[in-house]
Design a protein around this motif. Sequence first.
Motif, PDB file in Angstrom:
ATOM      1  N   ALA A  11       0.832  -1.207   0.000  1.00 56.52           N
ATOM      2  CA  ALA A  11       0.000   0.000   0.000  1.00 56.52           C
ATOM      3  C   ALA A  11       0.864   1.253   0.000  1.00 56.52           C
ATOM      4  O   ALA A  11       0.524   2.251  -0.645  1.00 56.52           O
ATOM      5  CB  ALA A  11      -0.931  -0.005   1.210  1.00 56.52           C
ATOM      6  N   ARG A  66      -9.878   5.092  -6.133  1.00 56.71           N
ATOM      7  CA  ARG A  66      -9.266   3.766  -6.297  1.00 56.71           C
ATOM      8  C   ARG A  66      -8.123   3.584  -5.295  1.00 56.71           C
ATOM      9  O   ARG A  66      -8.000   2.539  -4.637  1.00 56.71           O
ATOM     10  CB  ARG A  66      -8.761   3.585  -7.730  1.00 56.71           C
ATOM     11  CG  ARG A  66      -8.141   2.249  -8.007  1.00 56.71           C
ATOM     12  CD  ARG A  66      -7.848   2.022  -9.498  1.00 56.71           C
ATOM     13  NE  ARG A  66      -7.342   3.184 -10.187  1.00 56.71           N
ATOM     14  CZ  ARG A  66      -6.049   3.529 -10.259  1.00 56.71           C
ATOM     15  NH1 ARG A  66      -5.144   2.794  -9.653  1.00 56.71           N
ATOM     16  NH2 ARG A  66      -5.665   4.597 -10.931  1.00 56.71           N
ATOM     17  N   HIS A  67      -7.294   4.599  -5.130  1.00 55.30           N
ATOM     18  CA  HIS A  67      -6.190   4.512  -4.177  1.00 55.30           C
ATOM     19  C   HIS A  67      -6.702   4.466  -2.740  1.00 55.30           C
ATOM     20  O   HIS A  67      -6.155   3.741  -1.901  1.00 55.30           O
ATOM     21  CB  HIS A  67      -5.219   5.671  -4.374  1.00 55.30           C
ATOM     22  CG  HIS A  67      -4.359   5.513  -5.582  1.00 55.30           C
ATOM     23  ND1 HIS A  67      -3.384   4.547  -5.693  1.00 55.30           N
ATOM     24  CD2 HIS A  67      -4.335   6.193  -6.758  1.00 55.30           C
ATOM     25  CE1 HIS A  67      -2.791   4.639  -6.867  1.00 55.30           C
ATOM     26  NE2 HIS A  67      -3.354   5.627  -7.535  1.00 55.30           N
ATOM     27  N   TYR A 115      -7.870   0.988  -1.995  1.00 58.37           N
ATOM     28  CA  TYR A 115      -6.728   0.114  -1.732  1.00 58.37           C
ATOM     29  C   TYR A 115      -6.221   0.316  -0.304  1.00 58.37           C
ATOM     30  O   TYR A 115      -5.942  -0.646   0.417  1.00 58.37           O
ATOM     31  CB  TYR A 115      -5.609   0.396  -2.740  1.00 58.37           C
ATOM     32  CG  TYR A 115      -4.530  -0.657  -2.759  1.00 58.37           C
ATOM     33  CD1 TYR A 115      -4.511  -1.631  -3.744  1.00 58.37           C
ATOM     34  CD2 TYR A 115      -3.533  -0.695  -1.787  1.00 58.37           C
ATOM     35  CE1 TYR A 115      -3.525  -2.607  -3.765  1.00 58.37           C
ATOM     36  CE2 TYR A 115      -2.546  -1.660  -1.795  1.00 58.37           C
ATOM     37  CZ  TYR A 115      -2.550  -2.615  -2.789  1.00 58.37           C
ATOM     38  OH  TYR A 115      -1.591  -3.585  -2.798  1.00 58.37           O
ATOM     39  N   LEU A 116      -6.117   1.578   0.112  1.00 56.13           N
ATOM     40  CA  LEU A 116      -5.674   1.867   1.476  1.00 56.13           C
ATOM     41  C   LEU A 116      -6.664   1.332   2.505  1.00 56.13           C
ATOM     42  O   LEU A 116      -6.268   0.865   3.573  1.00 56.13           O
ATOM     43  CB  LEU A 116      -5.469   3.372   1.659  1.00 56.13           C
ATOM     44  CG  LEU A 116      -4.257   3.952   0.932  1.00 56.13           C
ATOM     45  CD1 LEU A 116      -4.307   5.470   0.945  1.00 56.13           C
ATOM     46  CD2 LEU A 116      -2.956   3.439   1.544  1.00 56.13           C
ATOM     47  N   THR A 162      -9.402   8.098  -9.789  1.00 58.85           N
ATOM     48  CA  THR A 162      -8.059   7.678  -9.403  1.00 58.85           C
ATOM     49  C   THR A 162      -7.869   7.776  -7.894  1.00 58.85           C
ATOM     50  O   THR A 162      -7.360   6.843  -7.256  1.00 58.85           O
ATOM     51  CB  THR A 162      -6.998   8.542 -10.120  1.00 58.85           C
ATOM     52  OG1 THR A 162      -7.185   8.405 -11.531  1.00 58.85           O
ATOM     53  CG2 THR A 162      -5.588   8.124  -9.748  1.00 58.85           C
ATOM     54  N   VAL A 163      -8.281   8.905  -7.317  1.00 59.72           N
ATOM     55  CA  VAL A 163      -8.149   9.084  -5.874  1.00 59.72           C
ATOM     56  C   VAL A 163      -8.968   8.034  -5.136  1.00 59.72           C
ATOM     57  O   VAL A 163      -8.491   7.406  -4.185  1.00 59.72           O
ATOM     58  CB  VAL A 163      -8.559  10.519  -5.459  1.00 59.72           C
ATOM     59  CG1 VAL A 163      -8.584  10.665  -3.942  1.00 59.72           C
ATOM     60  CG2 VAL A 163      -7.606  11.536  -6.081  1.00 59.72           C
ATOM     61  N   ILE A 206       1.434   7.703  -5.001  1.00 64.21           N
ATOM     62  CA  ILE A 206       0.175   8.416  -4.746  1.00 64.21           C
ATOM     63  C   ILE A 206      -0.397   7.998  -3.392  1.00 64.21           C
ATOM     64  O   ILE A 206      -0.814   8.840  -2.597  1.00 64.21           O
ATOM     65  CB  ILE A 206      -0.839   8.179  -5.882  1.00 64.21           C
ATOM     66  CG1 ILE A 206      -0.323   8.822  -7.174  1.00 64.21           C
ATOM     67  CG2 ILE A 206      -2.211   8.742  -5.504  1.00 64.21           C
ATOM     68  CD1 ILE A 206      -1.111   8.461  -8.406  1.00 64.21           C
ATOM     69  N   ARG A 207      -0.403   6.704  -3.122  1.00 68.46           N
ATOM     70  CA  ARG A 207      -0.927   6.246  -1.828  1.00 68.46           C
ATOM     71  C   ARG A 207      -0.064   6.745  -0.673  1.00 68.46           C
ATOM     72  O   ARG A 207      -0.576   7.122   0.383  1.00 68.46           O
ATOM     73  CB  ARG A 207      -1.050   4.724  -1.814  1.00 68.46           C
ATOM     74  CG  ARG A 207      -2.176   4.224  -2.718  1.00 68.46           C
ATOM     75  CD  ARG A 207      -2.501   2.775  -2.489  1.00 68.46           C
ATOM     76  NE  ARG A 207      -1.438   1.878  -2.852  1.00 68.46           N
ATOM     77  CZ  ARG A 207      -1.317   1.293  -4.046  1.00 68.46           C
ATOM     78  NH1 ARG A 207      -2.196   1.529  -4.999  1.00 68.46           N
ATOM     79  NH2 ARG A 207      -0.323   0.470  -4.289  1.00 68.46           N
ATOM     80  N   ASP A 257       3.250   2.621  -3.516  1.00 67.89           N
ATOM     81  CA  ASP A 257       2.789   3.487  -4.596  1.00 67.89           C
ATOM     82  C   ASP A 257       2.943   4.949  -4.160  1.00 67.89           C
ATOM     83  O   ASP A 257       2.475   5.322  -3.077  1.00 67.89           O
ATOM     84  CB  ASP A 257       1.325   3.193  -4.914  1.00 67.89           C
ATOM     85  CG  ASP A 257       0.830   4.038  -6.058  1.00 67.89           C
ATOM     86  OD1 ASP A 257       0.962   3.588  -7.209  1.00 67.89           O
ATOM     87  OD2 ASP A 257       0.345   5.160  -5.794  1.00 67.89           O
TER      88      ASP A 257
END
Length: 115
Positions: free
Chosen positions: A10, A47-48, A51-52, A44-45, A15-16, A13
């Motif tokens: 996590a 999606r990240h 994931y977090l 995009t935000v 961005i994350r 990346d």
Amino acid sequence: MKHHAQIFKALADPIRLRIVLLLQSEGELCVCDLMAVLKLPQSTVSRHLAYLKRSCWVDIRRQGVWMYYQLSRESCQMCRELLETLKKSVGNLPEAESDRKAFAEFKKKPPSACN
């Protein structure tokens, strides 16, 4: 072991990692706050952030139609220690400082539909 690998993935990346650092310095933020700072589209935000969330880094709170994100209050010991390390080692990188400045500028603007 799989959970620990997911925790590190996590943060692997950029961005994350920027999102985690912003949440660490600013507290609870909505998607539009992050979009403005990161200059990325909502998809995009989101999606990240998803994931977090799956990696146990963030908690979500709904208020009306808005979703607010903050670092997990129930994070494991390893995550808490990693956050301290990030704060000391990565929090002063130019990208992190630039993101904090961008957020401060964004908050000075008149409220948008997001706020």
